[in-house]
Design an enzyme around this catalytic site. Structure first.
Site, PDB file in Angstrom:
ATOM      1  N   UNK A  26       0.810  -1.224   0.000  1.00  0.00           N
ATOM      2  CA  UNK A  26       0.000   0.000   0.000  1.00  0.00           C
ATOM      3  C   UNK A  26       0.839   1.267   0.000  1.00  0.00           C
ATOM      4  N   ASP A  73     -11.913  -3.803   1.933  1.00  0.00           N
ATOM      5  CA  ASP A  73     -12.599  -2.519   1.761  1.00  0.00           C
ATOM      6  C   ASP A  73     -14.114  -2.665   1.840  1.00  0.00           C
ATOM      7  OD1 ASP A  73     -10.480  -0.752   1.590  1.00  0.00           O
ATOM      8  OD2 ASP A  73     -10.273  -0.941  -0.570  1.00  0.00           O
ATOM      9  N   ASP A 108     -10.865   0.820   7.165  1.00  0.00           N
ATOM     10  CA  ASP A 108      -9.675  -0.016   7.320  1.00  0.00           C
ATOM     11  C   ASP A 108      -8.427   0.838   7.171  1.00  0.00           C
ATOM     12  OD1 ASP A 108     -10.223   0.302   4.574  1.00  0.00           O
ATOM     13  OD2 ASP A 108      -9.205  -1.556   4.047  1.00  0.00           O
TER      14      ASP A 108
END
Length: 334
Positions: free
Chosen positions: A16, A87, A231
């Site tokens: 990420u 998600d 999240d």
């Protein structure tokens, strides 16, 4: 003969952390005229997923993909699938209807490695009963893998419902970025911070974090009736808490930073900002805002589902995010 590159050596940014920085993304979107939302769209740009009203409930849709953070192709596939699916759980989906795979592979990536990535992705989807119904694959200089995920919810929770007086919970420890970065350090540099056994423990815990679905945590939150949740991924705890604060019109105070053992010193040396809540996370935990009078109910719901958690802060009147908490190296995860 040249040495075969590992997955993480094929990309300059990992997991990420390859996301466009939060401020840059906001600046980019300011110059884009998007179609007006309306009709069945309940939630659009700015949350973890889109929410579309249908008969009997809501369709939750999201797309997420990234570069490798783990050198093992199969493990990387599992992480990529989990990160994509989480998600929709973070918005309240109780069922994953379908997954479309998004993948890109360099020419030099062995076919067997690409196949192992896809198998890991498929096995992680199977763990939460998510059906893969198609996808799209391109040639790409960096390996990428993720998916477009469609879920279903009878009700949904956004990032924007936190209220003053709420308390905050996090369902996974922080520190995936420095833990995985340690694998890429030269051995003589890495041993300044971690022994071989400490490295193995940190990486194993990071993989546990990155492959644990948020399904049970989200179900617990829905059962209790929390005000907001999201999240924690590429923008780090502080960044995602900031999204919650802005969307809710409140101030978020972080009083505790639970981290994977050994990652704080690494983060300081590498400049990731974990001790300030700024380090990017990959497939991180659920950040939940719940009325204080329901905090014990939430803890009970977590415990009944064997969901790890920490109470990490509170919500006040005002704006922005303040990180004033101490770092806690957790010993009880998972």
């Amino acid at each position: 003969m040249s040495r075969k590159k590992s997955l993480v050596e094929m990309a300059d940014l990992h997991g990420u952390a390859c996301k466009l920085p939060q401020g840059d993304l906001e600046d980019l979107l300011k110059g884009v005229e998007l179609p007006e939302e309306g009709g069945r769209v309940e939630v659009g740009v700015g949350d973890d997923a889109a929410v579309i009203r249908v008969d009997g409930g809501y369709v939750i849709q999201s797309v997420d993909f990234f570069t490798p953070i783990h050198p093992d192709p199969y493990t990387q596939g599992r992480i990529a699938a989990n990160n994509s699916i989480n998600d929709v759980f973070a918005m309240g989906a109780t069922e994953v209807l379908s997954v479309l795979v998004v993948s890109g592979f360099p020419r030099e990536l062995p076919e067997e490695d690409a196949r192992e990535m896809l198998q890991g992705f498929a096995d992680q989807c199977r763990e939460v009963d998510a059906l893969i119904v198609g996808g799209h694959t391109i040639m790409n200089p960096w390996p990428i893998l993720g998916g477009c995920v469609t879920g279903f919810a009878e009700r949904y929770v956004t990032v924007g419902g936190a209220e003053p007086g709420d308390v905050l919970y996090l369902t996974k420890p922080l520190g995936t970025q420095p833990a995985m970065a340690a694998l890429r350090l030269p051995e003589d540099v890495r041993k300044q911070f971690l022994t071989d056994s400490e490295l193995e423990e940190a990486v194993d815990l990071a993989v546990e974090v990155m492959t644990e679905p948020l399904k049970d945590a989200a179900e617990a939150a829905l059962e209790v009736g929390v005000h907001a949740m999201t999240d924690v991924t590429g923008f780090g705890l502080k960044g995602h808490a900031g999204e919650m604060a802005e969307a809710s019109g409140v101030r978020v105070v972080i009083e505790r930073l639970p981290v994977i053992p050994g990652t704080t010193e690494l983060s300081r040396a590498l400049g990731y900002g974990l001790e300030r809540g700024e380090s990017a996370e990959t497939a991180g935990g659920l950040l939940v805002a719940v009325p204080e009078e329901h905090a014990e109910d939430l803890e009970d719901a977590f415990e009944r589902r064997d969901v790890w958690y920490r109470r990490i802060g509170r919500v006040e009147e005002g704006s922005g995010v303040e990180v004033r908490g101490d770092v806690e190296e957790v010993e009880d995860y998972p």
